[in-house]
Design a protein around this motif. Structure first.
Motif, PDB file in Angstrom:
ATOM      1  N   UNK B 187       0.838  -1.200   0.000  1.00  0.00           N
ATOM      2  CA  UNK B 187       0.000   0.000   0.000  1.00  0.00           C
ATOM      3  C   UNK B 187       0.871   1.248   0.000  1.00  0.00           C
ATOM      4  N   UNK B 188       1.986   1.187   0.710  1.00  0.00           N
ATOM      5  CA  UNK B 188       2.908   2.322   0.741  1.00  0.00           C
ATOM      6  C   UNK B 188       3.543   2.508  -0.635  1.00  0.00           C
ATOM      7  N   UNK B 265      -1.559   6.185   3.954  1.00  0.00           N
ATOM      8  CA  UNK B 265      -1.841   6.288   5.386  1.00  0.00           C
ATOM      9  C   UNK B 265      -2.402   4.974   5.917  1.00  0.00           C
ATOM     10  N   UNK B 266      -3.193   4.293   5.087  1.00  0.00           N
ATOM     11  CA  UNK B 266      -3.729   2.984   5.468  1.00  0.00           C
ATOM     12  C   UNK B 266      -2.576   1.972   5.653  1.00  0.00           C
ATOM     13  N   UNK B 267      -1.652   1.992   4.715  1.00  0.00           N
ATOM     14  CA  UNK B 267      -0.492   1.095   4.800  1.00  0.00           C
ATOM     15  C   UNK B 267       0.333   1.369   6.046  1.00  0.00           C
ATOM     16  N   UNK B 268       0.526   2.663   6.343  1.00  0.00           N
ATOM     17  CA  UNK B 268       1.312   3.046   7.524  1.00  0.00           C
ATOM     18  C   UNK B 268       0.609   2.579   8.796  1.00  0.00           C
ATOM     19  N   UNK B 269      -0.718   2.805   8.816  1.00  0.00           N
ATOM     20  CA  UNK B 269      -1.513   2.397   9.965  1.00  0.00           C
ATOM     21  C   UNK B 269      -1.388   0.887  10.202  1.00  0.00           C
ATOM     22  N   UNK B 305      -0.790  -6.083   0.366  1.00  0.00           N
ATOM     23  CA  UNK B 305      -0.658  -5.478   1.691  1.00  0.00           C
ATOM     24  C   UNK B 305       0.766  -5.593   2.181  1.00  0.00           C
ATOM     25  N   UNK B 306       0.889  -6.105   3.389  1.00  0.00           N
ATOM     26  CA  UNK B 306       2.198  -6.255   4.013  1.00  0.00           C
ATOM     27  C   UNK B 306       3.088  -7.180   3.162  1.00  0.00           C
ATOM     28  N   UNK B 325       0.784 -10.249   2.046  1.00  0.00           N
ATOM     29  CA  UNK B 325      -0.674 -10.336   2.050  1.00  0.00           C
ATOM     30  C   UNK B 325      -1.209 -10.075   0.645  1.00  0.00           C
ATOM     31  N   UNK B 326      -2.204 -10.847   0.271  1.00  0.00           N
ATOM     32  CA  UNK B 326      -2.820 -10.703  -1.047  1.00  0.00           C
ATOM     33  C   UNK B 326      -4.339 -10.615  -0.864  1.00  0.00           C
ATOM     34  N   UNK B 327      -4.997  -9.930  -1.819  1.00  0.00           N
ATOM     35  CA  UNK B 327      -6.426  -9.645  -1.655  1.00  0.00           C
ATOM     36  C   UNK B 327      -7.309 -10.802  -2.062  1.00  0.00           C
TER      37      UNK B 327
END
Lengths: 457, 457
Positions: B187-188, B265-269, B305-306, B325-327
């Motif tokens: 996400x980042x 910001x979602x990725x950071x969170x 994701x991560x 992580x995958x969707x």
């Protein structure tokens, strides 16, 4: 796209794997107790290593790998020629030069041939791996299945033959399967052939005897007549097949029947030596009987000495083990005079026997020990920390991933056979306690979180 | 015929298997400690299950199985047409409809799709099996090799992401390998792309960043220029790549850099939440550090994701683990909205690292415990009996098969790493004793045979 599996192949889920591991680990432990070392060979072998080793029927059942790069325009002509050969039922290196392992014996022979100088001889190896056969799938017969072999290469000592029978005893005792371990000698069958029309009749006699179980004595006699055996010869074979009594009585009777045949006397002598070794340690160990069975023939294979077959008692099922001694393991690969003896376990059938008799250990489906319930962010952060303490003490745990209804969390524990739940709610967080619930007994108690590890130890 | 192995495949002898088992058992034990269940899928998959899942390059590396019965004269025309399609680089069911497993993720997705209704969700599975790739073999790259994966399917909970990082920590602590566990978020990277030219640049940026280790920052910048990024955009990427400091400092800096981008910001969170879980249990466990590394990209794959990557410290070696992580695990098989997260261990490289650092346990090559010497028929019969007593007590033994020179028997023990010899000669038979020789210390003593079991317990 709706996915499916190729015919004759299987997925193994956790509950099946745990049962299979119980069988495989038991066999492995006993192999190692007897000084056998593991060997693993690749699934891919050169096609020429396998072809011609399993008879014409076997050759047809080998899975061949298509070479890569067959769309190379520079090689189009060669490849087209290769395809023509395939159409004629021939193999062609330009199209396929690798194949899938068909059994564990030929890869073992290949390995011994390639590494002979480096191996500690006699070489005692065991091997437990998948094999592939393009057989028509049916109940209990798969295209991808496990084999489980132990062989000793490089000695004629009958100690190894005796030990293999003891391995059968010990494995099946540990698995709690009552078995009948049958033993015979190809030398005795050879002598019988000599008495009944000469050694060129050996294969016909062996093949006919091998069917006795399935077709009965009358059909066996018919088959022998078709193979041009005389009435007198067939009557000798019939009296051979009717030999009964204890092992000692059988040995006395067979000695008389094959009185003048040297090979036969050699076979009898070997059987006696092997049974002596086994009797030395009888009573120490087992209820499984090792019985001479002169009707045992083991079909058309490469055995030349002792042969074995194992059947489970009290259940209808084909043999769950078999093996024997052979004269020449590696001659086909250019290394002559390496004798061998080996046995094999039929893992799929053993699994079926144990399932039918319901004799897998009760706790075989134990998975995770503890499920921590998730009661919200703050609570689950505390649970996460306590869970890690338990894991560091070797206790397997999970934290339910979401703050779902308790109902759903209980169901998860139940479906996964998890015996304990730990519940940490806001009260528990405050008081530094937790509720430990025994899900089988449906009992629970509140204890300080600091006592959790000792509770489970 | 001189036998050989196909290129890129290996036989594993006992000493290699023992080392590999040590690694695999360690990983398996930790997977189970964290509540993962085993799954095994067949080596054979339908070709259509695999094709199109690994990109064009991957498709070419899949090993395909030649159908059997291609010499059937009734089907000659069809088969000939099929061969023509193969020549054009197409697949043709009449020629090949099965293939060898290429990785463990697609079979896992196929399994989940086929069994969704029956599975306990979230489904935590681990799988340790061979895969096959028709890659050009080179040092450390094989055509048949093991993969070792754990995945959680069916939850977005970041607890699972945090646990997978802890599994890395615990496995490598048990193996005594110091590692650097790198963590980042796709996400980042997506947010970075948004800042630098829009999301259509994401793949170019990811691919370029992925090469940073190998080609250095200047070449990365060149590649970005070739992909039409502006000097200003490239300077943002450069400052992104230069973010350093502690995890907290990095998080502060990245928050500023991606200030206005929601995905970022979602990725950071998410990174913060995962690191919080990990910090909760830090100190309890490990010296292996889990570090944010914004230069981590994990090439061109399906992560959303991560993402993780593990490298061994103090040694030059590619990554020994990776994941993320995958969707959408199973959308390709008609089952939408199943997210997942998983990690993988590189068993061959871990083996190489442990060999190079010489950190396998000292007793890893322990095989049989006792060799009984063979001093003749009468003596060896006594030895055979005593050996069986030891085996019944769980002590692995062998009796040397032939009455060979002592020299030869000692050599056998030494080559097989057998630590004890038991010698029963005619004197010992008479006196019911035996000589126990510790072959490592070169000491021996005579004891009553009846004390043998207790000696070794």
């Amino acid at each position: 796209m709706k996915p499916s599996l190729p015919q004759g192949t299987r997925d193994f889920s956790a509950d099946i794997i745990r049962r299979r591991r119980f069988i495989l680990d038991t066999i492995k432990d006993v192999f190692e107790l007897y000084g056998f070392e593991p060997l693993e060979t690749p699934a891919l072998e050169n096609l020429e290593t396998l072809m011609g080793k399993y008879g014409d029927e076997g050759d047809k059942l080998i899975f061949k790998i298509l070479n890569n790069g067959l769309d190379n325009p520079l090689k189009k002509e060669e490849i087209q020629k290769g395809f023509n050969k395939i159409l004629e039922g021939k193999n062609e290196k330009n199209i396929t030069e690798r194949a899938l392992r068909y059994d564990l014996t030929i890869p073992f022979a290949r390995y011994v041939s390639m590494n002979y100088g480096k191996l500690t001889m006699p070489y005692k190896r065991y091997q437990m791996q998948s094999v592939w056969r393009a057989d028509r799938p049916q109940k209990g017969r798969y295209r991808e299945f496990y084999q489980c072999d132990a062989d000793v290469a490089g000695t004629n000592s009958l100690i190894s033959d005796a030990e293999l029978a003891l391995i059968y005893q010990q494995v099946f005792r540990r698995l709690k399967i009552d078995v009948d371990i049958k033993i015979n000698s190809r030398k005795i069958l050879a002598a019988l052939a000599e008495v009944c029309g000469g050694s060129d009749k050996m294969s016909a006699i062996t093949v006919a005897i091998d069917k006795l179980d399935k077709i009965g004595i009358e059909k066996v006699k018919e088959e022998l007549i078709e193979n041009n055996l005389s009435v007198q010869q067939i009557s000798v074979i019939e009296s051979y097949l009717q030999i009964g009594g204890s092992n000692d009585e059988k040995l006395t009777k067979i000695t008389t029947l094959l009185n003048n045949v040297e090979t036969g006397q050699k076979g009898i002598e070997e059987l006696k030596i092997i049974l002596n070794y086994i009797n030395e340690v009888a009573g120490q160990s087992s209820t499984s009987s090792i019985n001479i069975d002169f009707t045992l023939a083991r079909g058309l294979n490469y055995y030349t000495g002792i042969i074995y077959e194992v059947k489970a008692k009290n259940i209808e099922m084909g043999s769950i083990g078999g093996g024997g001694r052979y004269d020449d393991l590696t001659g086909l690969f250019g290394l002559p005079n390496i004798p061998g003896v080996g046995i094999s376990f039929g893992v799929d059938r053993i699994y079926d026997v144990m399932t039918e008799l319901n004799i897998f250990p009760e706790d075989i489906n134990k998975s995770t020990t503890v499920l921590f319930f998730n009661l919200g962010e703050k609570e689950s952060t505390v649970a996460f920390k306590e869970m890690q303490v338990l894991r560091n003490n070797g206790i397997s745990c999970e934290l339910f991933y979401e703050n779902a209804k308790l109902d759903k969390q209980f169901k998860y524990a139940s479906k996964k056979n998890i015996p304990f739940a730990i519940i940490i709610g806001s009260n528990e967080v405050e008081q530094k306690t937790c509720i430990v619930r025994d899900l089988l007994k449906a009992e629970q108690q509140t204890i300080p979180v600091d006592n959790l590890s000792s509770y489970f130890r």
